[in-house]
Design an enzyme around this catalytic site. Sequence first.
Site, short mmCIF file in Angstrom:
data_model
loop_
_atom_site.label_atom_id
_atom_site.label_comp_id
_atom_site.label_asym_id
_atom_site.label_seq_id
_atom_site.Cartn_x
_atom_site.Cartn_y
_atom_site.Cartn_z
N TRP A 199 21.78 -17.18 12.97
CA TRP A 199 21.05 -17.62 14.15
C TRP A 199 19.76 -16.78 14.26
O TRP A 199 19.79 -15.55 14.14
CB TRP A 199 21.90 -17.43 15.41
N ASP A 366 13.63 -28.57 29.35
CA ASP A 366 14.77 -28.10 28.53
C ASP A 366 16.04 -28.04 29.38
O ASP A 366 16.11 -28.62 30.48
CB ASP A 366 14.40 -26.76 27.87
N ASP A 367 16.99 -27.30 28.89
CA ASP A 367 18.32 -27.16 29.49
C ASP A 367 18.23 -26.79 30.99
O ASP A 367 17.37 -26.02 31.39
CB ASP A 367 19.02 -26.03 28.72
N LYS A 476 15.00 -33.81 22.98
CA LYS A 476 15.43 -32.67 22.15
C LYS A 476 16.96 -32.71 22.16
O LYS A 476 17.57 -32.59 23.22
CB LYS A 476 14.91 -31.38 22.75
N TRP A 477 17.55 -32.94 20.99
CA TRP A 477 19.00 -33.11 20.87
C TRP A 477 19.58 -31.81 20.35
O TRP A 477 19.46 -31.51 19.17
CB TRP A 477 19.29 -34.27 19.92
N ASP A 478 20.23 -31.06 21.23
CA ASP A 478 20.70 -29.72 20.88
C ASP A 478 22.18 -29.75 20.49
O ASP A 478 22.91 -30.72 20.78
CB ASP A 478 20.47 -28.81 22.10
N ASP A 548 15.45 -20.45 16.86
CA ASP A 548 15.31 -19.90 18.21
C ASP A 548 14.49 -18.62 18.18
O ASP A 548 14.11 -18.12 19.25
CB ASP A 548 16.68 -19.61 18.81
C1 DGJ Z 1 19.29 -23.56 22.13
C2 DGJ Z 1 17.95 -24.08 21.72
O1 DGJ Z 1 17.70 -23.75 20.40
C3 DGJ Z 1 16.90 -23.55 22.67
O2 DGJ Z 1 15.63 -23.93 22.26
C4 DGJ Z 1 17.21 -24.06 24.04
O3 DGJ Z 1 17.06 -25.45 24.08
C5 DGJ Z 1 18.62 -23.66 24.44
N1 DGJ Z 1 19.59 -24.03 23.46
C6 DGJ Z 1 19.00 -24.27 25.76
O4 DGJ Z 1 20.29 -24.01 26.08
#
Ligand code: DGJ
Length: 730
Positions: A199, A366-367, A476-478, A548
């Site tokens: 990560w 975002d989130d 954005k699909w996380d 990230d």
């Molecule tokens: C992980 C993503 O990689 C981040 O950019 C962000 O969207 C967070 N999740 C949000 O929880």
Amino acid sequence: MSIIVTDSKVFKLDTKDTSYIFAVGEGGFLCHYYYGAYISDAEIAEFARYERHGAVCPKPCITTDYYFSTDVNRMEYSVNGTGDFRISALQIKDAGGCASTDIRYLSHRVYTGKPQIPGMPATYATEEEADTLEIDAIDTHTGALVTLFYTVFKNSSAMTRHVRVKNTSDKAFNIERIYSTCVDFYAQDLELLHLWGNWGKERNIERNTLNHGIQTIASKRGCSSHNHNPFVALVSDDATEYSGDAYGFNLVYTGNFSAEIERDSYETTRLIMGIESTDFSWLLAPGEEFYAPEVVMVYSNEGLGKMSRTYHKLYRNNLCRGPWKLKKRPILINNWEATYFKFDEEKLYSIAEEAHKLGIEMLVMDDGWFGGRDSDKSSLGDWFVNEEKLKGGLGALVKKVNDLGMKFGIWFEPEMINPVSELFEKHPDWAIQIPGRELTLSRNQCVLDITRPEVRDYLFDCIKTIMDSANIEYIKWDFNRPLTEACSALLPPERQKEYFHRYVLSLYELLDRITTAYPQILIEGCASGGGRFDPAWLYYAPQFWTSDDTDAIERIDIQYGTSVCYPISTMGAHVSACPNHQTRRESPFKTRGDVAMFGTFGYELDITKLTDEEKELVKVQCESYHKYFDVIHNGDMYRLVSPFEKKRDQAAWMCVNADQSEAVVFYAVIKTSLYLPHVVRLRGLDATKKYVDVESGSVYSGDTLMNAGINMARKFKDYETVIIHLKEVK
Ligand code: DGJ
């Protein structure tokens, strides 16, 4: 036709500048002969030979030649338990529980174009662009009809392979292993290059000598993973960026994968790549078919650079889809690092307002916009707008942002559920779990069992409700955790090992439904950064959040490593605040912009807090993105100085447009020193042309730039970068 088949059943498959040869040998065995630079058709018959073995190798009864053995020959698609003791691509367990496999040639077909794989992503081609060969081989004992698919691209050095198994018997059998490709190399000097990571530290380049024995690069996390990318290359020990042999293998799959490489006692090196086999088994009933995913294979005899450029071009043109695949993506600003979960519509609007003034084109929320989500502890699965945060609702915010002249994008993590959520209260059984066993949480969340059709319907409906409520142009699909306790309430015990693959197929189905319902949507894939940066995702989403870790200096390594296989146009890259939130490093604002420029460009900071000087730089960076777009995103990329090699003190790369009239060069000093050499030899220009450095006005000839190099000619501090824009002087 780029595929030739002789009467004696030698198959020669040519791409633009490679050849691949195999033949039907003794007893109908498929024997591999050659993969490498193009060779003429004249000697094709010469290839119908095979290696001879030592005295103790098993010899199939059917063969007439005493010296033929599947343990010694280079085999086209290796099978287990019948005398080839090396790693096997296929293992079938018969109805009686015995696992041995033996496939023999049955028939073949050659045609123009390329078939798609039902339910799975793959590269695509027109009738003019590619030719395909299908080989049918049969295991008469189990009735497994194995079809090997090969497609060669005529204007590229890429070829693809995938496999289908059909049960032609009246009894079910189990596929215990099914790899998508198998190549036996008769070479002793190969090294393995792969992209390992973690990560925030994805796709580091590592290169090792191949020792005798087996080495495996794999993921068992249910996703392709940060830890190992489904890409490996076998390279000659003398290979560089510009010379030597490089064979790339990239699996178009976003689940568990494995690339296994065995250097055996006869100095043959076998590579197999496909679905990871320890957590896989598939019960195939009579009449059913199973497809293994596609592997994209690229050979270059001009080193790694050409291999990468071949992947880049193929993926831009023949893998990515939809209206955005080659189009300039909007410059976005994402609020994650600006606000994390703490925002409301006023804060978002203030970011959008300021961003718009400076040239940014899309706000991505975002989130944290849904359910009761104020931290990562709750609400995944509750995909309804939190109107306490977004007063007036989503539609009102999106309209205000649109009225500024900006697009609006939104974050989802569809595949997840928090135990603290309304959804979990209603459907605790929707989380993947083994009854009676404790749930393993990761980031306080579980994975939804998307193999259940009702779960997919629920997710599709939630996404549709949100999408239809406002003018949303980007998702954005996380995906923020791996799979554990992989088990399905719907499957009988003997099918539980199908779960990981069924999960991936279900994800594809959901993505397909969404992209079909919203064909204009731009999707950016994300998995805690780059945990699913793989070609399967690029089929649905032409860009992926690369990592990230937004520290520009770390990003130099990450984007450089990612470029070994994936094009710049697919790498999400943002300018973020300093000290950087991941590393605490301070780097110049210009550097952050220069690095992000070589990706799908955007910002991820509270733009309202920038100084006037920084805001001026944002304007310049946005203009530069438009100015350089065509060269950087559609041009050829050349890696010049590796941050992974030598003292790791500098890095450089460049992009050149198709007619070599324009280039954009990136150079970074990571760790300066008194005698740091600043001369970088450029690549890919036309030696006979003259180029002007647009900023300085200096004119150089292409051969000088490529042979003597360009002198950056000034002292750099740590973390300083420069972008040089070269244009042809007519
Ligand atoms: C992980 C993503 O990689 C981040 O950019 C962000 O969207 C967070 N999740 C949000 O929880």
